[in-house]
Design a protein around this motif. Structure first.
Motif, PDB file in Angstrom:
ATOM      1  N   GLU A  14       0.825  -1.195   0.000  1.00 55.66           N
ATOM      2  CA  GLU A  14       0.000   0.000   0.000  1.00 55.66           C
ATOM      3  C   GLU A  14       0.868   1.257   0.000  1.00 55.66           C
ATOM      4  O   GLU A  14       0.640   2.184  -0.782  1.00 55.66           O
ATOM      5  CB  GLU A  14      -0.893  -0.009   1.244  1.00 55.66           C
ATOM      6  N   ARG A  15       1.889   1.268   0.852  1.00 56.68           N
ATOM      7  CA  ARG A  15       2.723   2.462   0.921  1.00 56.68           C
ATOM      8  C   ARG A  15       3.526   2.648  -0.366  1.00 56.68           C
ATOM      9  O   ARG A  15       3.695   3.770  -0.841  1.00 56.68           O
ATOM     10  CB  ARG A  15       3.690   2.388   2.112  1.00 56.68           C
ATOM     11  N   VAL A  16       4.007   1.547  -0.930  1.00 53.93           N
ATOM     12  CA  VAL A  16       4.772   1.647  -2.174  1.00 53.93           C
ATOM     13  C   VAL A  16       3.891   2.217  -3.283  1.00 53.93           C
ATOM     14  O   VAL A  16       4.303   3.107  -4.030  1.00 53.93           O
ATOM     15  CB  VAL A  16       5.341   0.271  -2.576  1.00 53.93           C
ATOM     16  N   ARG A  17       2.661   1.717  -3.361  1.00 53.78           N
ATOM     17  CA  ARG A  17       1.773   2.203  -4.421  1.00 53.78           C
ATOM     18  C   ARG A  17       1.502   3.689  -4.230  1.00 53.78           C
ATOM     19  O   ARG A  17       1.570   4.477  -5.178  1.00 53.78           O
ATOM     20  CB  ARG A  17       0.460   1.421  -4.410  1.00 53.78           C
ATOM     21  N   TRP A  18       1.241   4.086  -3.006  1.00 55.38           N
ATOM     22  CA  TRP A  18       0.973   5.497  -2.727  1.00 55.38           C
ATOM     23  C   TRP A  18       2.170   6.361  -3.124  1.00 55.38           C
ATOM     24  O   TRP A  18       2.015   7.374  -3.809  1.00 55.38           O
ATOM     25  CB  TRP A  18       0.663   5.658  -1.229  1.00 55.38           C
ATOM     26  N   LEU A  19       3.376   5.902  -2.731  1.00 58.53           N
ATOM     27  CA  LEU A  19       4.575   6.681  -3.034  1.00 58.53           C
ATOM     28  C   LEU A  19       4.815   6.781  -4.542  1.00 58.53           C
ATOM     29  O   LEU A  19       5.120   7.851  -5.064  1.00 58.53           O
ATOM     30  CB  LEU A  19       5.794   6.027  -2.392  1.00 58.53           C
ATOM     31  N   LEU A  20       4.664   5.649  -5.229  1.00 53.54           N
ATOM     32  CA  LEU A  20       4.915   5.665  -6.671  1.00 53.54           C
ATOM     33  C   LEU A  20       3.914   6.562  -7.379  1.00 53.54           C
ATOM     34  O   LEU A  20       4.259   7.257  -8.338  1.00 53.54           O
ATOM     35  CB  LEU A  20       4.873   4.242  -7.232  1.00 53.54           C
ATOM     36  N   ASP A  21       2.668   6.584  -6.908  1.00 48.78           N
ATOM     37  CA  ASP A  21       1.697   7.506  -7.500  1.00 48.78           C
ATOM     38  C   ASP A  21       2.115   8.941  -7.221  1.00 48.78           C
ATOM     39  O   ASP A  21       2.045   9.800  -8.099  1.00 48.78           O
ATOM     40  CB  ASP A  21       0.301   7.226  -6.936  1.00 48.78           C
ATOM     41  N   GLU A  22       2.562   9.197  -6.000  1.00 47.31           N
ATOM     42  CA  GLU A  22       2.988  10.552  -5.639  1.00 47.31           C
ATOM     43  C   GLU A  22       4.122  11.032  -6.533  1.00 47.31           C
ATOM     44  O   GLU A  22       4.161  12.189  -6.924  1.00 47.31           O
ATOM     45  CB  GLU A  22       3.457  10.601  -4.180  1.00 47.31           C
ATOM     46  N   VAL A  23       5.083  10.147  -6.814  1.00 47.90           N
ATOM     47  CA  VAL A  23       6.231  10.580  -7.618  1.00 47.90           C
ATOM     48  C   VAL A  23       5.978  10.368  -9.107  1.00 47.90           C
ATOM     49  O   VAL A  23       6.881  10.544  -9.919  1.00 47.90           O
ATOM     50  CB  VAL A  23       7.547   9.873  -7.190  1.00 47.90           C
ATOM     51  N   GLY A  24       4.755  10.000  -9.458  1.00 46.01           N
ATOM     52  CA  GLY A  24       4.389   9.902 -10.866  1.00 46.01           C
ATOM     53  C   GLY A  24       4.990   8.716 -11.588  1.00 46.01           C
ATOM     54  O   GLY A  24       5.271   8.786 -12.776  1.00 46.01           O
ATOM     55  N   LEU A  25       5.208   7.637 -10.876  1.00 48.28           N
ATOM     56  CA  LEU A  25       5.805   6.457 -11.510  1.00 48.28           C
ATOM     57  C   LEU A  25       4.949   5.211 -11.328  1.00 48.28           C
ATOM     58  O   LEU A  25       5.435   4.097 -11.485  1.00 48.28           O
ATOM     59  CB  LEU A  25       7.202   6.200 -10.935  1.00 48.28           C
ATOM     60  N   GLY A  26       3.674   5.424 -11.007  1.00 47.41           N
ATOM     61  CA  GLY A  26       2.791   4.282 -10.779  1.00 47.41           C
ATOM     62  C   GLY A  26       2.777   3.315 -11.952  1.00 47.41           C
ATOM     63  O   GLY A  26       2.763   2.099 -11.764  1.00 47.41           O
ATOM     64  N   HIS A  27       2.857   3.872 -13.169  1.00 45.73           N
ATOM     65  CA  HIS A  27       2.773   3.013 -14.348  1.00 45.73           C
ATOM     66  C   HIS A  27       4.051   2.213 -14.577  1.00 45.73           C
ATOM     67  O   HIS A  27       4.079   1.321 -15.409  1.00 45.73           O
ATOM     68  CB  HIS A  27       2.478   3.867 -15.576  1.00 45.73           C
ATOM     69  N   LEU A  28       5.121   2.532 -13.843  1.00 42.36           N
ATOM     70  CA  LEU A  28       6.384   1.813 -14.037  1.00 42.36           C
ATOM     71  C   LEU A  28       6.702   0.891 -12.863  1.00 42.36           C
ATOM     72  O   LEU A  28       7.828   0.411 -12.746  1.00 42.36           O
ATOM     73  CB  LEU A  28       7.531   2.817 -14.232  1.00 42.36           C
ATOM     74  N   ALA A  29       5.714   0.637 -12.023  1.00 47.63           N
ATOM     75  CA  ALA A  29       5.959  -0.144 -10.805  1.00 47.63           C
ATOM     76  C   ALA A  29       6.646  -1.472 -11.094  1.00 47.63           C
ATOM     77  O   ALA A  29       7.510  -1.916 -10.338  1.00 47.63           O
ATOM     78  CB  ALA A  29       4.646  -0.377 -10.067  1.00 47.63           C
ATOM     79  N   GLY A  30       6.273  -2.100 -12.218  1.00 48.96           N
ATOM     80  CA  GLY A  30       6.808  -3.432 -12.494  1.00 48.96           C
ATOM     81  C   GLY A  30       8.057  -3.422 -13.360  1.00 48.96           C
ATOM     82  O   GLY A  30       8.581  -4.485 -13.691  1.00 48.96           O
ATOM     83  N   ALA A  31       8.563  -2.228 -13.716  1.00 46.12           N
ATOM     84  CA  ALA A  31       9.708  -2.154 -14.632  1.00 46.12           C
ATOM     85  C   ALA A  31      11.011  -2.309 -13.867  1.00 46.12           C
ATOM     86  O   ALA A  31      11.101  -1.992 -12.680  1.00 46.12           O
ATOM     87  CB  ALA A  31       9.686  -0.817 -15.368  1.00 46.12           C
ATOM     88  N   LEU A  32      12.025  -2.793 -14.571  1.00 41.40           N
ATOM     89  CA  LEU A  32      13.363  -2.846 -13.980  1.00 41.40           C
ATOM     90  C   LEU A  32      14.041  -1.488 -14.175  1.00 41.40           C
ATOM     91  O   LEU A  32      13.808  -0.807 -15.177  1.00 41.40           O
ATOM     92  CB  LEU A  32      14.195  -3.949 -14.636  1.00 41.40           C
ATOM     93  N   PRO A  33      14.894  -1.080 -13.225  1.00 39.31           N
ATOM     94  CA  PRO A  33      15.520   0.250 -13.290  1.00 39.31           C
ATOM     95  C   PRO A  33      16.269   0.503 -14.597  1.00 39.31           C
ATOM     96  O   PRO A  33      16.309   1.633 -15.071  1.00 39.31           O
ATOM     97  CB  PRO A  33      16.485   0.241 -12.112  1.00 39.31           C
ATOM     98  N   GLY A  34      16.855  -0.538 -15.169  1.00 37.99           N
ATOM     99  CA  GLY A  34      17.617  -0.371 -16.396  1.00 37.99           C
ATOM    100  C   GLY A  34      16.804   0.237 -17.533  1.00 37.99           C
ATOM    101  O   GLY A  34      17.358   0.807 -18.458  1.00 37.99           O
ATOM    102  N   ARG A  35      15.490   0.112 -17.458  1.00 38.67           N
ATOM    103  CA  ARG A  35      14.639   0.639 -18.531  1.00 38.67           C
ATOM    104  C   ARG A  35      14.267   2.098 -18.304  1.00 38.67           C
ATOM    105  O   ARG A  35      13.652   2.720 -19.162  1.00 38.67           O
ATOM    106  CB  ARG A  35      13.361  -0.189 -18.602  1.00 38.67           C
ATOM    107  N   LEU A  36      14.595   2.648 -17.134  1.00 41.08           N
ATOM    108  CA  LEU A  36      14.147   3.994 -16.778  1.00 41.08           C
ATOM    109  C   LEU A  36      15.145   5.050 -17.225  1.00 41.08           C
ATOM    110  O   LEU A  36      16.335   4.793 -17.338  1.00 41.08           O
ATOM    111  CB  LEU A  36      13.956   4.092 -15.250  1.00 41.08           C
ATOM    112  N   SER A  37      14.643   6.256 -17.441  1.00 38.07           N
ATOM    113  CA  SER A  37      15.523   7.383 -17.738  1.00 38.07           C
ATOM    114  C   SER A  37      16.199   7.828 -16.443  1.00 38.07           C
ATOM    115  O   SER A  37      15.802   7.427 -15.352  1.00 38.07           O
ATOM    116  CB  SER A  37      14.718   8.534 -18.318  1.00 38.07           C
TER     117      SER A  37
END
Ligand code: ADP
Ligand code: MG
Lengths: 285, 266
Positions: free
Chosen positions: B110-133
């Motif tokens: 729950e907290r992870v989802r809330w935080l990821l939504d806050e930082v605007g990365l909810g849609h990347l929750a399942g991605a590996l860091p290597g794919r991120l900018s």
């Protein structure tokens, strides 16, 4: 203004307009790349097998070499089928594979924790590195007589040879893989409240695992060599033993067939560990 | 006393050659302080001591009156390079500290989802860091630090490796994080190191200038700008005036250091 003062200025003014011959053409350079297209790569792979095979066939077909020294590929194939049909090939294969499973498995069970400790604990490195570093240079094959005196000619001495041949190298290579973990990652983990055992298990181990598997892959090749060596010296089963048997009856075709099998099994082990490495290390791509 | 305090802090990596000396600094709970100074002046060392990763040679670091003796989840740290766990998904990265804290799985999620939504990365929750900018990776690193609800957020040149546009986005993001994003509803104290004076003036309520060799706090400037700061504030006369003041101080420190180096017998 004196001439002496004026001279240098003239030099400076003249300098930018280079009067030497202009380069005739722009030279293009290509970066050193090691990639070829996938199709070319497959073609080259096939050539790498087929060319030696063809050369072998050509030499034996020319009739200049006694078939007792160099049997033809077809004779080797027939000898292989013959051994496979008789059931001895499967039994020998099972014996050799059982030994590598036991010996290499044991070596991994010892060396991975040892190497992991060397790579993570400050005191384990200076404590273990000198001893392991020296022991690594003692050729394992030279221990065969000693191992037979200590452990007899049964399974124990063969497993021990494998362990001796693999354990030191694998320890050092594992330690190296473990030391690749960036310091920043360890520091950040500590600030996130992870205890040291937790960091070891949840950060260091997963990070180092692909490297650990790479080390295992390299050393599995050595282990496979040592199995055959051990069986050449003293055994009553196994691929190495089968070679010495064939030697006694000058059955070079059988020796060749066994060598081919040894090569293929080695390749299979390598490919299996490569696949495992690719699976475990997907994130590293 | 609530907040962060450094008392007479000194750090020598080589005995007799202090990197930091006589550092006294108080940061009130919930404040935002930027530390500026030349490269090598000891900014990272200072943050490392607050994080508990670098033990001070002398002096004390106190958080809410208690001496800091090692790293802990009450002080989150973010480096210039994100230092994410490359084999863990974005969500698993953010969850790392919560796992260490022993939070049950459901609460964690729950907290992870809330935080990821806050930082605007909810849609990347399942991605590996290597794919991120780079910017996305830094957001994950900040979210990961915030997940443990730290009292202090330590940022070591967090946007130094980002392009101008992304950097701007991230600056707004950090201001917003500081104002709103806290799992416990309590505003974290932020100490951020940067060599970008515009960034420091834009973000901080107070800017601390570090001198070089040995690093000491040479000046502190209170940034008297309103709380909500749109990007345009950087063109206001007041902003430019403060920025010039900070720049002059940093430059003066740099010149003085160069002069000392030139004068010193080698
Ligand atoms: N672990 C260390 N061991 C020895 N010297 C260090 C260490 N960390 C930093 N230093 C030295 O301390 C000085 C300040 O470094 P640092 O805090 O990284 O500066 P900054 O972040 O301001 O660029 C530098 O001269 C650096 O070489
Ligand atoms: Mg630094």
């Amino acid at each position: 203004m004196t001439a002496a003062e004026a001279m240098p200025r003239q030099d400076i003014e003249r300098a930018p307009a280079a009067e030497g011959p202009a380069p005739r053409r722009t030279r293009t350079t290509r970066p050193l790349t090691r990639s070829v297209s996938a199709r070319t790569a497959w073609l080259l792979r096939c050539l790498s097998i087929l060319v030696p095979l063809a050369a072998w066939q050509a030499v034996s077909a020319s009739g200049r070499v006694d078939p007792a020294f160099l049997p033809s590929p077809s004779a080797v194939w027939a000898a292989g089928l013959d051994m496979a049909a008789g059931g001895e090939l499967a039994a020998d294969l099972a014996a050799s594979l059982g030994r590598i499973a036991a010996g290499f498995g044991l070596a991994v069970l010892i060396s991975v924790p040892l190497g992991f400790a060397m790579g993570t604990l400050g005191w384990a490195q200076p404590l273990l590195e000198p001893a392991v570093g020296i022991l690594r240079y003692l050729p394992a094959s030279a221990f065969i007589p000693l191992l037979i005196i200590w452990l007899g000619i049964g399974e124990a001495s063969k497993v021990a040879l494998l362990v001796l041949g693999v354990v030191f190298f694998n320890t050092l290579m594992t330690a190296d893989a473990v030391r690749q973990v960036p310091r920043r990652l360890l520091e950040v983990s500590a600030t996130l409240g992870a205890s040291r055992p937790r960091v070891a298990a949840r950060v260091v181990f997963p990070y180092a695992l692909p490297g650990i598997i790479d080390a295992m892959r390299v050393n599995a090749a050595a282990a496979w060599n040592f199995v055959v060596v051990a069986e050449l010296v003293a055994a009553t089963s196994g691929l190495g033993y089968r070679i010495t048997r064939a030697q006694r009856f000058l059955q070079t075709d059988r020796i060749f067939a066994i060598l081919v099998v040894i090569g293929l099994i080695g390749l299979a082990i390598d490919v299996a560990l490569r696949l495992l490495r690719a699976r475990v290390g997907r994130w590293a791509r | 006393m609530s907040g962060l305090r450094l008392e007479g802090v000194r750090k020598e990596f080589v005995p007799g050659r202090p990197v930091l000396q006589d550092v006294d600094l108080s940061v009130a709970s919930g404040d935002f302080v930027c530390v500026v100074g030349a490269s090598g002046s000891g900014k990272s060392t200072l943050l490392g001591m607050v994080a508990g990763l670098v033990p001070p040679t002398a002096g004390r670091v106190l958080l809410d009156g208690r001496e800091v003796s090692g790293p802990g989840p009450d002080r989150g740290l973010v480096f210039q390079t994100a230092s994410l766990y490359p084999w863990r998904t974005v969500a698993q990265n953010v969850a790392f500290g919560l796992e260490a804290l022993g939070l049950p799985r459901a609460a964690r999620r729950e907290r992870v989802r809330w935080l990821l939504d806050e930082v605007g990365l909810g849609h990347l929750a399942g991605a590996l860091p290597g794919r991120l900018s780079g910017g996305q990776q830094q957001r994950v690193a900040i979210a990961r630090a915030l997940a443990c609800a730290p009292r202090v957020l330590l940022l070591d040149e967090p946007f130094g490796a980002l392009d101008v546009q992304t950097k701007e986005d991230m600056q707004l993001f950090v201001r917003q994080v500081w104002q709103d994003v806290t799992p416990t509803g309590e505003r974290p104290t932020v100490v951020m190191v940067t060599h970008d004076t515009e960034e420091a003036v834009f973000l901080a309520r107070r800017v601390v200038v570090l001198s070089s060799d040995p690093g000491r706090i040479s000046q502190e400037i209170v940034i008297d700008l309103p709380g909500p700061r749109p990007l345009e504030i950087r063109r206001s006369a007041e902003f430019l005036r403060i920025r010039a003041e900070v720049e002059d101080l940093v430059r003066a420190e740099h010149r003085a250091h160069q002069a000392r180096l030139a004068a010193a017998p080698t």
